[in-house]
Design an enzyme around this catalytic site. Sequence first.
Site, PDB file in Angstrom:
ATOM      1  N   CYS A  82     -14.256   1.316   6.198  1.00 11.80           N
ATOM      2  CA  CYS A  82     -13.216   0.599   5.459  1.00 11.80           C
ATOM      3  C   CYS A  82     -13.089   1.218   4.065  1.00 11.80           C
ATOM      4  CB  CYS A  82     -13.592  -0.871   5.309  1.00 11.80           C
ATOM      5  SG  CYS A  82     -14.031  -1.722   6.844  1.00 11.80           S
ATOM      6  N   CYS A 141       0.810  -1.228   0.000  1.00 14.42           N
ATOM      7  CA  CYS A 141       0.000   0.000   0.000  1.00 14.42           C
ATOM      8  C   CYS A 141       0.838   1.272   0.000  1.00 14.42           C
ATOM      9  CB  CYS A 141      -0.946   0.001   1.192  1.00 14.42           C
ATOM     10  SG  CYS A 141      -2.089  -1.399   1.190  1.00 14.42           S
TER      11      CYS A 141
END
Length: 395
Positions: A213, A82
Amino acid sequence: MDRKARVAGVGLEPFATPSKSRSYDEIGEGAIVSALADAGVEFGDIEQIYAGYVYGDSTSGQNVAYRVGMTGVPVVNVNNNCSTGSSALWLARQSVESGAAECVLAVGFEQMQRGALTAKWDDRPTPFDRFMAVAREAAPAADNVPMAAQLFGGAGAAYAQRYDIAAETYARIAVKARQHAAHNPYAVFREPLTVAEVLASPHIFGPLTRLQCCPPTCGAAAAVVCSPEFARRRGIPAVVEIAAQAMTTDRPSSFDTADLMKLVGYDMTVAAAQQVYEAAGVGPDEIPVVELHDCFTTNELLSYEALGLTPEGTAEKFVADGQNTFGGRVVTNPSGGLLSKGHPLGATGLAQCAELTWQLRGQAGNRQVPGATLALQHNLGLGGACVVSLYRKVD
């Protein structure tokens, strides 16, 4: 001689859900073309390219770059989970500051598939076996819950238990993200939310509900990084410098204490932030705007403390008092963050760079943080790598 790298130009393609996005090579090309135009340079001025993506075949970076031109320059493909986009930027900055090149391109792109992130190889150990072993030791396993949600949800539950905070605290972060995203045409999710709506959305794990999320999205972003001398020679008003930058990886503390907060990168963030503050000679209390890695509301809250924006154990009051938004002490994720833009892994770090460059130039429109001359970026990848960057506006 001043060799601090300057961000000469940035480009960003609007993020989109997988069903509505163009292919990675098209959006990657768009981001590069926009960054070149913003910098006022030609593709032929670029001496090196660092291309970041996670899900794609080898040399996808060349495939994107070749759509703009074939100049024979090196293209290095970067994958750091990420934090991939910021890792590409980290390499570009090092190249410029070392004197190896004068003008370098960092580009990040991702064509995501629908649904939660999953391992793509089932015939070999994954980098996350160690993480899940610690997570299962610290909390009950949940076979039907995506790995990232278990890890970050577990970390949020551990923090809530340690400091006795309410579930509404995390939900308020999602509400704030949408308030900021309402002014960002690049964000996917701009509709307002209430705390009640966030809490009523389907439960995922720990304190996390679905609206806490970040969703998978597709996108691309790019930055042209150059030396001050190159900018002066070409008449480029490159007023944003990378004042300090650090990348850290895991130490034993991530795994040997069964502390889920440390497992998801708390100590990596602390170490990277401290290196940056020391190198730049500034403190976290001087930072007016931050783009931080809010893959989940729980990680945004943990990052407030790991970055030193508020002392340990005080994040609930920080949120309740509105210190994380306009009118407070520091505006966190004025772009709407990953919670509103989604998280195209390779593009995220460079999209953060674009937002903060616009903030320091005074080009952020209705989400502008008034008078910002310093800006902090935090991009975290489990596995792990954390990149913290400090940008400064210069004359």
